[in-house]
Design a protein around this motif. Structure first.
Motif, PDB file in Angstrom:
ATOM      1  N   LYS A  13      33.302  27.972  44.806  1.00  0.00           N
ATOM      2  CA  LYS A  13      32.296  28.803  44.134  1.00  0.00           C
ATOM      3  C   LYS A  13      31.453  27.990  43.142  1.00  0.00           C
ATOM      4  CE  LYS A  13      34.992  31.668  41.962  1.00  0.00           C
ATOM      5  NZ  LYS A  13      36.341  31.239  42.314  1.00  0.00           N
ATOM      6  N   ARG A  57      47.015  33.855  35.072  1.00  0.00           N
ATOM      7  CA  ARG A  57      46.645  35.278  35.094  1.00  0.00           C
ATOM      8  C   ARG A  57      45.164  35.438  34.741  1.00  0.00           C
ATOM      9  NH1 ARG A  57      51.254  35.703  31.619  1.00  0.00           N
ATOM     10  NH2 ARG A  57      49.802  35.815  29.861  1.00  0.00           N
ATOM     11  N   ARG A  88      35.886  39.842  38.677  1.00  0.00           N
ATOM     12  CA  ARG A  88      37.137  39.473  39.331  1.00  0.00           C
ATOM     13  C   ARG A  88      38.076  40.660  39.479  1.00  0.00           C
ATOM     14  NH1 ARG A  88      37.066  33.583  37.862  1.00  0.00           N
ATOM     15  NH2 ARG A  88      38.738  32.635  39.044  1.00  0.00           N
ATOM     16  N   ARG A 164      47.795  32.032  40.983  1.00  0.00           N
ATOM     17  CA  ARG A 164      46.367  32.395  40.970  1.00  0.00           C
ATOM     18  C   ARG A 164      45.934  32.937  42.331  1.00  0.00           C
ATOM     19  NH1 ARG A 164      43.603  27.183  39.089  1.00  0.00           N
ATOM     20  NH2 ARG A 164      41.681  28.409  39.027  1.00  0.00           N
TER      21      ARG A 164
HETATM   22  P1  ADP Z   1      38.642  29.137  39.697  1.00  0.00           P
HETATM   23  O1  ADP Z   1      37.425  29.678  40.360  1.00  0.00           O
HETATM   24  O2  ADP Z   1      39.024  27.802  40.155  1.00  0.00           O
HETATM   25  O3  ADP Z   1      39.757  30.106  39.654  1.00  0.00           O
HETATM   26  P2  ADP Z   1      37.521  29.611  37.043  1.00  0.00           P
HETATM   27  O4  ADP Z   1      37.026  28.501  36.210  1.00  0.00           O
HETATM   28  O5  ADP Z   1      36.514  30.548  37.621  1.00  0.00           O
HETATM   29  O6  ADP Z   1      38.373  28.892  38.165  1.00  0.00           O
HETATM   30  O7  ADP Z   1      38.574  30.509  36.216  1.00  0.00           O
HETATM   31  C1  ADP Z   1      39.671  29.945  35.546  1.00  0.00           C
HETATM   32  C2  ADP Z   1      40.497  31.025  34.859  1.00  0.00           C
HETATM   33  O8  ADP Z   1      39.692  31.686  33.866  1.00  0.00           O
HETATM   34  C3  ADP Z   1      40.967  32.153  35.777  1.00  0.00           C
HETATM   35  O9  ADP Z   1      42.174  31.838  36.452  1.00  0.00           O
HETATM   36  C4  ADP Z   1      41.153  33.297  34.752  1.00  0.00           C
HETATM   37  O10 ADP Z   1      42.335  33.161  34.023  1.00  0.00           O
HETATM   38  C5  ADP Z   1      39.999  33.072  33.786  1.00  0.00           C
HETATM   39  N1  ADP Z   1      38.799  33.857  34.202  1.00  0.00           N
HETATM   40  C6  ADP Z   1      37.595  33.371  34.637  1.00  0.00           C
HETATM   41  N2  ADP Z   1      36.744  34.366  34.940  1.00  0.00           N
HETATM   42  C7  ADP Z   1      37.418  35.528  34.715  1.00  0.00           C
HETATM   43  C8  ADP Z   1      37.110  36.918  34.863  1.00  0.00           C
HETATM   44  N3  ADP Z   1      35.921  37.321  35.335  1.00  0.00           N
HETATM   45  N4  ADP Z   1      38.070  37.817  34.529  1.00  0.00           N
HETATM   46  C9  ADP Z   1      39.262  37.451  34.054  1.00  0.00           C
HETATM   47  N5  ADP Z   1      39.633  36.175  33.919  1.00  0.00           N
HETATM   48  C10 ADP Z   1      38.732  35.213  34.225  1.00  0.00           C
END
Ligand code: ADP
Length: 208
Positions: A13, A57, A88, A164
């Protein structure tokens, strides 16, 4: 144009959002990057988010939604944007519908086996946020953009990755149906061999 990039952790992504953002000349907003920024700066939100992120989480909806709403109110986000990693959960998607009109949702579909492999080899730059994979030709332990020493994210450690992926299937995958029903879903099949260039070409074609 307002786009969402939806996909499992490690589905590419972030990489694709950066490429398409350059192509369309609109900014990308990554909630993951924003949360890591808060952790680095030691804010109260960062302190609350850290324990959730490190355990693999999701951060609670109300924290992420208010962080995003505040950011979207700034002037640089008024002419289209890409959301990377948000929404998410169904609750986040429903709330988003009350304050932003979404045009298309790009769903990057990647088999779980490929995700584990991708995340085991993922290295990130702690200073500028650039992402690399150890299997890339020309891979170096230093960031090609700013020279900082690359690191493995805490939440990319194998035990956290499995958690995850399961969180993704339980809490985020229902969004696929949610956006299908709204007629906004564009699914891009990313098999293990698809290069980032190839996937970008598929996304561009779908958007044209
Ligand atoms: P990836 O796409 O590799 O999972 P991200 O950088 O998008 O990595 O997200 C890393 C972490 O940040 C997630 O595992 C979560 O804990 C938190 N996170 C990111 N975006 C959200 C969201 N929209 N809602 C809840 N937690 C989030």
């Amino acid at each position: 144009m307002n786009l969402i990039f939806l996909g499992a952790p490690g589905s590419g992504k972030g990489t694709q959002a950066a490429r398409i953002s350059e192509w369309l000349n609109i900014p990308t907003l990554s909630t993951g990057d924003m949360l890591r920024g808060h952790i680095r700066q030691g804010t109260e939100l960062g302190r609350q988010a850290k324990e959730h992120i490190d355990a693999g989480r999701l951060v609670p909806d109300e924290l992420v939604v208010s962080m995003l709403k505040e950011r979207l109110a700034l002037p640089d986000m008024q002419n289209g944007l890409i959301l990377d990693g948000f929404p998410r959960t169904l609750q986040q998607a429903e709330e988003l519908d009350t304050f932003l009109q979404i045009d298309h949702v790009i769903h990057l579909e990647v088999p779980d086996e490929a995700i584990v492999w991708r995340m085991a080899g993922r290295r990130v730059c702690p200073d500028c946020g650039a992402t690399y994979h150890t299997s890339w030709t020309g891979f170096s332990e230093n960031c090609q953009k700013c020279g900082a020493k690359l690191i493995t994210r805490n939440d990319d450690k194998p035990e956290t990755v499995l958690n995850r992926i399961s969180v993704y299937h339980k809490q985020t995958a229902p969004l696929i149906d949610f956006y299908k029903k709204q007629g906004k879903l564009v699914t891009i099949e990313c098999d293990a061999k698809g290069t980032p260039e190839h996937i970008s070409a598929l996304i561009k074609k779908a958007l044209q």
